[in-house]
Design an enzyme around this catalytic site. Sequence first.
Site, PDB file in Angstrom:
ATOM      1  N   LYS A 175       0.751  -1.364  -0.301  1.00  0.00           N
ATOM      2  CA  LYS A 175       0.344   0.168  -0.155  1.00  0.00           C
ATOM      3  C   LYS A 175       0.816   1.053   0.149  1.00  0.00           C
ATOM      4  O   LYS A 175       1.445   1.202   0.708  1.00  0.00           O
ATOM      5  CB  LYS A 175      -0.596   0.091   1.404  1.00  0.00           C
ATOM      6  CG  LYS A 175      -2.082   1.223   1.262  1.00  0.00           C
ATOM      7  CD  LYS A 175      -2.473   1.050   2.789  1.00  0.00           C
ATOM      8  CE  LYS A 175      -3.264   2.422   3.036  1.00  0.00           C
ATOM      9  NZ  LYS A 175      -3.663   2.885   4.362  1.00  0.00           N
ATOM     10  N   ASP A 199      -2.406  10.358   2.879  1.00  0.00           N
ATOM     11  CA  ASP A 199      -3.807  10.082   3.892  1.00  0.00           C
ATOM     12  C   ASP A 199      -4.454  10.331   4.837  1.00  0.00           C
ATOM     13  O   ASP A 199      -4.408  11.196   5.611  1.00  0.00           O
ATOM     14  CB  ASP A 199      -4.245   8.928   4.588  1.00  0.00           C
ATOM     15  CG  ASP A 199      -5.130   8.317   4.115  1.00  0.00           C
ATOM     16  OD1 ASP A 199      -6.385   8.772   3.714  1.00  0.00           O
ATOM     17  OD2 ASP A 199      -5.191   6.958   5.555  1.00  0.00           O
ATOM     18  N   LYS A 209      -9.670  13.305   7.598  1.00  0.00           N
ATOM     19  CA  LYS A 209      -9.475  12.773   9.343  1.00  0.00           C
ATOM     20  C   LYS A 209      -9.075  14.380   9.961  1.00  0.00           C
ATOM     21  O   LYS A 209      -8.801  15.820   9.297  1.00  0.00           O
ATOM     22  CB  LYS A 209      -8.106  12.255   9.089  1.00  0.00           C
ATOM     23  CG  LYS A 209      -8.251  10.584   8.307  1.00  0.00           C
ATOM     24  CD  LYS A 209      -6.697  11.108   8.814  1.00  0.00           C
ATOM     25  CE  LYS A 209      -6.016   9.436   8.190  1.00  0.00           C
ATOM     26  NZ  LYS A 209      -6.611   8.171   8.313  1.00  0.00           N
ATOM     27  N   ASP A 264       2.217   6.498   5.220  1.00  0.00           N
ATOM     28  CA  ASP A 264       1.182   5.712   4.955  1.00  0.00           C
ATOM     29  C   ASP A 264       1.359   4.939   4.100  1.00  0.00           C
ATOM     30  O   ASP A 264       0.757   4.210   3.004  1.00  0.00           O
ATOM     31  CB  ASP A 264      -0.469   6.240   4.724  1.00  0.00           C
ATOM     32  CG  ASP A 264      -1.976   5.480   4.631  1.00  0.00           C
ATOM     33  OD1 ASP A 264      -1.661   4.631   5.340  1.00  0.00           O
ATOM     34  OD2 ASP A 264      -2.456   5.830   4.266  1.00  0.00           O
ATOM     35  N   ASP A 308     -12.120   7.759   3.466  1.00  0.00           N
ATOM     36  CA  ASP A 308     -10.719   7.669   4.251  1.00  0.00           C
ATOM     37  C   ASP A 308     -10.607   6.281   4.898  1.00  0.00           C
ATOM     38  O   ASP A 308      -9.850   5.337   4.818  1.00  0.00           O
ATOM     39  CB  ASP A 308     -10.972   7.388   6.308  1.00  0.00           C
ATOM     40  CG  ASP A 308     -10.085   7.899   5.972  1.00  0.00           C
ATOM     41  OD1 ASP A 308      -8.613   7.643   6.080  1.00  0.00           O
ATOM     42  OD2 ASP A 308      -9.918   8.063   8.149  1.00  0.00           O
ATOM     43  N   GLU A 318      -9.298   3.608   2.432  1.00  0.00           N
ATOM     44  CA  GLU A 318      -8.711   3.824   0.666  1.00  0.00           C
ATOM     45  C   GLU A 318      -7.847   2.767   0.596  1.00  0.00           C
ATOM     46  O   GLU A 318      -7.880   2.673  -0.587  1.00  0.00           O
ATOM     47  CB  GLU A 318      -8.233   5.057   0.527  1.00  0.00           C
ATOM     48  CG  GLU A 318      -7.067   5.694   1.078  1.00  0.00           C
ATOM     49  CD  GLU A 318      -6.573   5.723   2.302  1.00  0.00           C
ATOM     50  OE1 GLU A 318      -7.374   5.676   3.366  1.00  0.00           O
ATOM     51  OE2 GLU A 318      -5.702   5.326   2.978  1.00  0.00           O
ATOM     52  N   ARG A 336      -7.511  -0.397   1.642  1.00  0.00           N
ATOM     53  CA  ARG A 336      -7.818  -1.630   0.348  1.00  0.00           C
ATOM     54  C   ARG A 336      -8.203  -1.787  -0.818  1.00  0.00           C
ATOM     55  O   ARG A 336      -8.067  -2.706  -1.198  1.00  0.00           O
ATOM     56  CB  ARG A 336      -9.002  -1.927   1.505  1.00  0.00           C
ATOM     57  CG  ARG A 336     -10.673  -1.484   1.870  1.00  0.00           C
ATOM     58  CD  ARG A 336     -11.288  -1.590   2.808  1.00  0.00           C
ATOM     59  NE  ARG A 336     -10.726  -1.407   4.409  1.00  0.00           N
ATOM     60  CZ  ARG A 336     -11.422  -1.199   5.142  1.00  0.00           C
ATOM     61  NH1 ARG A 336     -12.300  -2.268   5.582  1.00  0.00           N
ATOM     62  NH2 ARG A 336     -10.837  -0.485   6.596  1.00  0.00           N
TER      63      ARG A 336
HETATM   64  N1  BES Z   1      -3.617   4.422   7.189  1.00  0.00           N
HETATM   65  C1  BES Z   1      -5.100   4.501   7.815  1.00  0.00           C
HETATM   66  C2  BES Z   1      -4.677   3.351   8.966  1.00  0.00           C
HETATM   67  C3  BES Z   1      -3.523   4.029   9.767  1.00  0.00           C
HETATM   68  C4  BES Z   1      -4.256   4.846  10.682  1.00  0.00           C
HETATM   69  C5  BES Z   1      -2.557   3.689  10.093  1.00  0.00           C
HETATM   70  C6  BES Z   1      -3.299   5.283  12.543  1.00  0.00           C
HETATM   71  C7  BES Z   1      -1.294   4.418  10.568  1.00  0.00           C
HETATM   72  C8  BES Z   1      -1.870   4.749  11.725  1.00  0.00           C
HETATM   73  C9  BES Z   1      -5.950   3.996   7.158  1.00  0.00           C
HETATM   74  O1  BES Z   1      -6.349   4.703   5.411  1.00  0.00           O
HETATM   75  C10 BES Z   1      -7.510   4.758   7.624  1.00  0.00           C
HETATM   76  O2  BES Z   1      -7.441   5.520   7.827  1.00  0.00           O
HETATM   77  N2  BES Z   1      -8.376   3.430   8.403  1.00  0.00           N
HETATM   78  C11 BES Z   1      -9.161   3.477   8.756  1.00  0.00           C
HETATM   79  C12 BES Z   1     -10.330   2.448   8.648  1.00  0.00           C
HETATM   80  C13 BES Z   1     -11.957   2.933   8.721  1.00  0.00           C
HETATM   81  C14 BES Z   1     -12.404   4.407   7.865  1.00  0.00           C
HETATM   82  C15 BES Z   1     -12.848   2.024   8.926  1.00  0.00           C
HETATM   83  C16 BES Z   1      -8.929   3.474  10.068  1.00  0.00           C
HETATM   84  O3  BES Z   1      -8.053   2.626  11.291  1.00  0.00           O
HETATM   85  O4  BES Z   1      -9.840   4.108  11.197  1.00  0.00           O
HETATM   86 ZN    ZN Z   2      -4.488   4.585   5.278  1.00  0.00          ZN
HETATM   87 MN    MN Z   3      -7.362   6.232   5.524  1.00  0.00          MN
END
Ligand code: BES
Ligand code: ZN
Ligand code: MN
Length: 499
Positions: free
Chosen positions: A264, A269, A276, A287, A346, A348, A350
């Site tokens: 990824k 992000d 966010k 990310d 967010d 994204e 996947r």
């Molecule tokens: N890149 C983030 C995950 C992440 C969060 C990595 C904190 C490192 C530190 C990912 O893209 C994301 O935003 N995931 C969301 C998913 C949710 C919207 C289903 C998350 O983990 O909140």
């Molecule tokens: Zn992300």
């Molecule tokens: Mn995200």
Amino acid sequence: MQFSFAALSTAAEGALVVAATAGSNLQASATAADKAMGGAMTRALKSGKFTGKAGQVLEFMAPSGLSASRVLLVGLGKAEEFDANGAEHLAASMTGRLLTSGEKALTFAIDLPKGSKLKASALAAHLASGAKLRSYTFNTYRTKNREDFEPTLKTVTVGTTDAAGARKAWSALDAVAEGVFFARDLVNEPPNVLYPVEFARRAKAMSKLGLKVEVLGVAEMKKLGMGALLGVGQGSDHESQLVVMEWNGAKGKKGSQPIAFVGKGVCFDSGGLSLKPGASMMGMKGDMGGAAAVSGVMRALAMRKAKVHAVGVIGLVENMPSGKAQRPDDVVTSMSGQTIEVLNTDAEGRLVLADALWYTQTRFKPKFVIDLATLTGAIMVALGNEHAGLFSNNDQLSARICEAGANSGEPVWRLPLASGYDKLIKSKIADMKNIGGPNAGSITAAQFLQRFIDKTPWAHLDIAGTAWQDGEAKPLYPGWGTGWGVRLLDRLVANHYEG
Ligand code: BES
Ligand code: ZN
Ligand code: MN
């Protein structure tokens, strides 16, 4: 920093490291140093708490009778428990202590402890490896007080009874450390510098190492039908890229079935329109840690000329809000033909992986595919920052990854996949939605990825908790970006897929 291997000796300039095992058992080199110092060490042992436990240090400045500017007596712990990880941690902590201290040279005079399962050559090579991994700095953007941050330490000499064997083992470990550094640099670079095209350029530059590197832009990805990946990048002014790196070091088998790594690579992000909050956006330059690890291991395999056929595929995008950005409620069609209702922009990662995974399997028919992704915040709720999460459809591949993780000091913990979680990603109008409910967030994300896996043995590593570190640095990971995954994947290859 320069590394060399020589006969064990206490005649050294700069800092000299000698050791004791548990029970204050001074090794031969330590005893020699103690004699030269007129017994200062044995006298000091009487008054302090030093027992030779792993991690303990006694420091002697300007010792008389020796050419060294300081002597450090370190504890190895119990000889039979002292292993490669122990050697790396020891050398790393000494290097951390001395890196910017003014010392220019560091010499290890550590005898192979009787009862240790290590070979003399492995002990020496892993001492060098620990020192190198800790010597990493990222000072590109400092213009002031650089002397406070720049290492003074220039040479590391490791004493050993098998210098030739150590040099051979070191050349592979040195290559792996170079791969780790490459990954760390990518993670540490700010997102205004390292956007998808720039990342792709740095990957392409690895062609000179003998890697075949292809870069696909938006037009090519459109033709392939990568609607999931492209939807994520469409709100950004920076063009999305897919990079394919191939290393074929397998002997005489040009058309052999490769192993595959997928990363990824979200260069920043912001969350997209599902923006966010400010505090959670900080650090989201990292990310792309999965893509960095994949690029790093490809570099390591090429540099050490590994006898393996491996491909690395990374999906590089920037997730931004704009008038052109993907909306929550959009439905996109992935390269596999499956449709996805994007309910949260967010989630994204996947979407990027869905197309990168499908592309990798259909084009290369790999023996297995492993993806690495900073995929969910939820993995940190479950595992903190000590283990990465492992999900897999294959028990043998899982066991091998767990083993390589333990060997390399990058441990993973397996979590379940099960069809019971599928109802959580059911969409009202498309084949699936890109978010689950409030619970089991890392599992629903993995369950989503599995929909883009054919019958290939597959493992997913959720590295959101390990790709970078905000708090206290770990011995082998001095910086923010850790390069986590490079050592694990390299070890996996070395253990099972070479030759
Ligand atoms: N890149 C983030 C995950 C992440 C969060 C990595 C904190 C490192 C530190 C990912 O893209 C994301 O935003 N995931 C969301 C998913 C949710 C919207 C289903 C998350 O983990 O909140
Ligand atoms: Zn992300
Ligand atoms: Mn995200």
